[in-house]
Design a protein around this motif. Structure first.
Motif, short mmCIF file in Angstrom:
data_model
loop_
_atom_site.label_atom_id
_atom_site.label_comp_id
_atom_site.label_asym_id
_atom_site.label_seq_id
_atom_site.Cartn_x
_atom_site.Cartn_y
_atom_site.Cartn_z
N LEU A 103 0.82 -1.21 0.00
CA LEU A 103 0.00 0.00 0.00
C LEU A 103 0.86 1.26 0.00
O LEU A 103 0.67 2.16 -0.84
N VAL A 104 1.83 1.33 0.90
CA VAL A 104 2.64 2.55 1.00
C VAL A 104 3.68 2.63 -0.12
O VAL A 104 4.16 3.72 -0.43
N ALA A 105 4.01 1.50 -0.74
CA ALA A 105 4.92 1.54 -1.88
C ALA A 105 4.21 2.01 -3.15
O ALA A 105 4.80 2.70 -3.99
N LEU A 106 2.95 1.64 -3.30
CA LEU A 106 2.20 2.02 -4.50
C LEU A 106 1.68 3.45 -4.44
O LEU A 106 1.51 4.09 -5.48
N ALA A 107 1.40 3.95 -3.23
CA ALA A 107 0.76 5.27 -3.10
C ALA A 107 1.53 6.37 -3.84
O ALA A 107 0.91 7.15 -4.58
N PRO A 108 2.86 6.48 -3.71
CA PRO A 108 3.56 7.54 -4.45
C PRO A 108 3.61 7.29 -5.96
O PRO A 108 3.75 8.23 -6.74
N LYS A 109 3.50 6.03 -6.37
CA LYS A 109 3.54 5.70 -7.80
C LYS A 109 2.20 5.97 -8.48
O LYS A 109 2.14 6.15 -9.70
N LEU A 110 1.12 5.97 -7.68
CA LEU A 110 -0.22 6.23 -8.21
C LEU A 110 -0.84 7.38 -7.43
O LEU A 110 -1.87 7.22 -6.76
N PRO A 111 -0.24 8.57 -7.48
CA PRO A 111 -0.64 9.66 -6.59
C PRO A 111 -2.05 10.18 -6.82
O PRO A 111 -2.64 10.79 -5.91
N ASN A 112 -2.60 9.95 -8.00
CA ASN A 112 -3.94 10.44 -8.32
C ASN A 112 -5.00 9.36 -8.23
O ASN A 112 -6.13 9.53 -8.71
N THR A 113 -4.64 8.23 -7.62
CA THR A 113 -5.55 7.10 -7.48
C THR A 113 -5.74 6.79 -6.00
O THR A 113 -4.77 6.76 -5.25
N LEU A 114 -6.97 6.54 -5.59
CA LEU A 114 -7.24 6.21 -4.18
C LEU A 114 -7.05 4.71 -3.98
O LEU A 114 -7.69 3.89 -4.66
N LEU A 115 -6.16 4.36 -3.02
CA LEU A 115 -5.85 2.97 -2.71
C LEU A 115 -6.37 2.63 -1.32
O LEU A 115 -6.24 3.43 -0.39
N LEU A 116 -6.91 1.42 -1.20
CA LEU A 116 -7.45 0.98 0.09
C LEU A 116 -6.89 -0.37 0.47
O LEU A 116 -6.99 -1.33 -0.28
N GLY A 117 -6.31 -0.45 1.67
CA GLY A 117 -5.93 -1.73 2.25
C GLY A 117 -7.07 -2.27 3.08
O GLY A 117 -7.68 -1.52 3.86
N MET A 118 -7.37 -3.55 2.93
CA MET A 118 -8.46 -4.19 3.68
C MET A 118 -7.86 -5.36 4.45
O MET A 118 -7.27 -6.27 3.86
N GLU A 119 -8.01 -5.32 5.77
CA GLU A 119 -7.36 -6.30 6.65
C GLU A 119 -8.33 -6.70 7.75
O GLU A 119 -9.00 -5.86 8.34
N ILE A 120 -8.41 -8.00 8.03
CA ILE A 120 -9.37 -8.51 9.01
C ILE A 120 -8.85 -8.45 10.44
O ILE A 120 -9.64 -8.41 11.39
N ARG A 121 -7.53 -8.41 10.62
CA ARG A 121 -6.96 -8.44 11.97
C ARG A 121 -6.90 -7.03 12.57
O ARG A 121 -6.38 -6.11 11.95
N THR A 122 -7.41 -6.90 13.79
CA THR A 122 -7.55 -5.58 14.42
C THR A 122 -6.21 -4.88 14.62
O THR A 122 -6.03 -3.72 14.22
N GLN A 123 -5.25 -5.56 15.25
CA GLN A 123 -3.97 -4.93 15.56
C GLN A 123 -3.23 -4.53 14.29
O GLN A 123 -2.62 -3.45 14.23
N VAL A 124 -3.28 -5.39 13.30
CA VAL A 124 -2.58 -5.12 12.05
C VAL A 124 -3.21 -3.92 11.34
O VAL A 124 -2.51 -3.06 10.79
N THR A 125 -4.54 -3.85 11.34
CA THR A 125 -5.23 -2.70 10.75
C THR A 125 -4.80 -1.41 11.44
O THR A 125 -4.52 -0.39 10.78
#
Length: 278
Positions: A103-125
């Protein structure tokens, strides 16, 4: 006399102090550790929207809210549906995003695109959310990472609650739980039923990205996508020319672990086909 703090207490004390200090330092992963797997069929006391239209994304992407806070337009919108609208839709979903490396590696490469990480584990989220918050603070002058966010979700149950038909351009399935035992195969993130849900939320021409270090799981995913009428495998030359593939191979935590152990990485991409005419 109270005894020494246990791991849970230390974890909560760290997170409370970290958030109170409003630091720009990245969070320490050791205070967000959680068991590697979660049962997707369990009741995880999740909060999810009843439909994509009722999902309020404004707290996840504040820089992309289409109406400024306190404006008459915003007050009018809030009075009608209580949801502040974004200037654009989320387009990329990293399902089972783990600690957010992709997620954080792609964000600067796709600056005009909204990216969402989806994770089921509370602590990791929570870790990914704190990580993105820190990265935004560190890059306040450039505006980087405003396009990345993470939420807790069980995509096997609620994916269509978050995304409308043909909303996404990319879905990433990186190093998913292999569920080795045959009786556990129903919990795999790729299946005939789930592939139909992916076909619903991914637009024609969009791509599903898969990577795993387990050859059996790789063959399983290829078999199920190949047999689905809405998908066709992307040729290898086109696959290797996709910059997202290189990021997917090297930036996820699992990918780095496989690299350290000199293990294999099996990659396959699948394009969403046009729907046939009725």
């Amino acid at each position: 006399m109270a005894g020494p703090a246990n791991k849970r207490q230390k974890r909560e004390e760290y997170k409370n102090s970290y958030r109170e200090e409003s630091t720009v330092a990245l969070p320490k992963k050791k205070f967000y550790r959680q068991r590697a797997h979660a049962n997707p069929f369990s009741d995880h006391q999740l909060t999810y929207p009843v439909s994509p239209e009722s999902m309020d994304w404004s707290s996840y992407y504040p820089a992309f809210v289409s109406t400024p806070p306190g404006s008459a337009v915003e007050d009018s919108n809030a009075a009608t549906d209580g949801v502040r609208k974004l200037s654009q839709d989320v387009e990329v979903a990293d399902i089972g995003c783990g600690f957010g490396g992709l997620l954080v590696a792609l964000a600067p490469k796709l600056p005009n695109t909204l990216l969402l990480g989806m994770e089921i584990r509370t602590q990791v989220t929570e870790y990914v959310q704190d990580r993105i918050k820190a990265l935004r603070a560190q890059n306040a002058d450039t505006g980087l990472y405003q396009n990345a966010a993470c939420l807790r979700a069980n995509t096997m149950k609620f994916l269509p609650n978050f995304f409308k038909k043909h909303q996404l351009s990319k879905i990433f399935l990186c190093f998913p739980d292999p569920h080795f035992k045959a009786r556990k195969h129903k919990a795999r993130i790729v299946s005939t039923t789930l592939n139909s849900e992916y076909a619903y939320v991914v637009r024609p021409g969009g791509i599903i990205y898969t990577i795993t270090d387990v050859e059996d799981l790789h063959n399983w995913m290829v078999q199920h996508f190949d047999s689905h009428p809405s998908f066709a495998r992307v040729p290898e030359d086109e696959q290797e020319a996709d910059e997202c593939v290189s990021v997917m191979r090297t930036e996820t935590e699992e990918g780095k672990k496989v690299e350290r152990n000199k293990g294999p990485k099996f990659v396959a991409l699948f394009r969403r086909l046009e729907d046939p005419e009725w």
